[in-house]
Design a protein around this motif. Sequence first.
Motif, PDB file in Angstrom:
ATOM      1  N   ASN A  39       0.822  -1.207   0.000  1.00  0.00           N
ATOM      2  CA  ASN A  39       0.000   0.000   0.000  1.00  0.00           C
ATOM      3  C   ASN A  39       0.855   1.256   0.000  1.00  0.00           C
ATOM      4  OD1 ASN A  39      -3.169  -0.191   0.331  1.00  0.00           O
ATOM      5  ND2 ASN A  39      -2.256  -2.044   1.188  1.00  0.00           N
ATOM      6  N   PHE A  95      -3.228  -5.336  -8.663  1.00  0.00           N
ATOM      7  CA  PHE A  95      -3.939  -4.980  -7.435  1.00  0.00           C
ATOM      8  C   PHE A  95      -5.355  -4.539  -7.749  1.00  0.00           C
ATOM      9  CE2 PHE A  95       0.540  -4.218  -6.928  1.00  0.00           C
ATOM     10  CZ  PHE A  95       0.833  -4.730  -5.688  1.00  0.00           C
ATOM     11  N   HIS A  96      -6.194  -4.595  -6.739  1.00  0.00           N
ATOM     12  CA  HIS A  96      -7.500  -3.938  -6.836  1.00  0.00           C
ATOM     13  C   HIS A  96      -7.712  -3.133  -5.559  1.00  0.00           C
ATOM     14  CE1 HIS A  96      -9.326  -7.170  -4.397  1.00  0.00           C
ATOM     15  NE2 HIS A  96     -10.331  -6.337  -4.200  1.00  0.00           N
ATOM     16  N   LEU A  97      -8.510  -2.087  -5.688  1.00  0.00           N
ATOM     17  CA  LEU A  97      -8.773  -1.181  -4.578  1.00  0.00           C
ATOM     18  C   LEU A  97     -10.079  -1.601  -3.917  1.00  0.00           C
ATOM     19  CD1 LEU A  97      -7.801   1.426  -3.160  1.00  0.00           C
ATOM     20  CD2 LEU A  97      -9.225   2.697  -4.753  1.00  0.00           C
ATOM     21  N   LYS A 103      -3.304  -7.144  -3.200  1.00  0.00           N
ATOM     22  CA  LYS A 103      -2.525  -7.783  -4.278  1.00  0.00           C
ATOM     23  C   LYS A 103      -3.273  -8.997  -4.776  1.00  0.00           C
ATOM     24  CE  LYS A 103       2.294  -9.034  -5.110  1.00  0.00           C
ATOM     25  NZ  LYS A 103       2.567  -9.429  -6.250  1.00  0.00           N
ATOM     26  N   ILE A 154       2.236   1.693  -3.546  1.00  0.00           N
ATOM     27  CA  ILE A 154       1.226   2.148  -4.507  1.00  0.00           C
ATOM     28  C   ILE A 154       0.819   3.588  -4.242  1.00  0.00           C
ATOM     29  CG2 ILE A 154      -1.135   1.795  -5.320  1.00  0.00           C
ATOM     30  CD1 ILE A 154      -0.639  -1.216  -4.881  1.00  0.00           C
ATOM     31  N   TYR A 155       0.615   3.943  -2.983  1.00  0.00           N
ATOM     32  CA  TYR A 155       0.228   5.332  -2.696  1.00  0.00           C
ATOM     33  C   TYR A 155       1.356   6.319  -2.986  1.00  0.00           C
ATOM     34  CZ  TYR A 155      -4.434   4.491  -0.880  1.00  0.00           C
ATOM     35  OH  TYR A 155      -5.766   4.182  -0.770  1.00  0.00           O
ATOM     36  N   TRP A 208      -5.214  -1.279  -1.015  1.00  0.00           N
ATOM     37  CA  TRP A 208      -4.831  -2.010  -2.208  1.00  0.00           C
ATOM     38  C   TRP A 208      -4.569  -3.461  -1.829  1.00  0.00           C
ATOM     39  CZ3 TRP A 208      -5.422   0.118  -6.821  1.00  0.00           C
ATOM     40  CH2 TRP A 208      -5.470   1.514  -6.910  1.00  0.00           C
ATOM     41  N   TYR A 225      -5.859  -2.777 -11.221  1.00  0.00           N
ATOM     42  CA  TYR A 225      -4.771  -1.910 -11.674  1.00  0.00           C
ATOM     43  C   TYR A 225      -3.461  -2.679 -11.617  1.00  0.00           C
ATOM     44  CZ  TYR A 225      -8.247   1.726 -10.968  1.00  0.00           C
ATOM     45  OH  TYR A 225      -9.376   2.479 -11.036  1.00  0.00           O
TER      46      TYR A 225
END
Length: 132
Positions: free
Chosen positions: A74, A120-122, A130, A77-78, A128, A92
């Motif tokens: 996370n 990943f998906h939110l 994996k 990704i952020y 996030w 994503y």
Amino acid sequence: MKKNIPDNIVYSENEGYNASFLPYSTSVGAPIIKVDDVAAWKGRGVRNVNKEFENKFQELKLEYDKLMEEFQWNEIIYNAKFSFEPVIGEIYHLYSHEKGHNFLSLIPPHEWNKEHLGTFHLNSDKKWVKID
């Protein structure tokens, strides 16, 4: 004080002849009073409890490791670059750029020749997750 009663007779000045009311044997022919050996029982109990604690510790350690991995993904990704607002539930892909930074994209790895770090998906908590 002189004792007039033999040693093998149970007699008390206050209670009198009370051998039948006592919780233990009083005659010479009665079975011996044997104290149970609880050391072995305690040893088994300690081993079983320690094993249970060790198993629980291992479960917690695995859960902690999983949580730390989720936290690290996370954070990556952020901190990655993306120029869109991610939609909850969408998939994503995270890629590494030649310049050393990461970026998020909708383009799947089989359609693009970039270094793929993960898919990943939110979720609804903005976390996030994996996929692979």
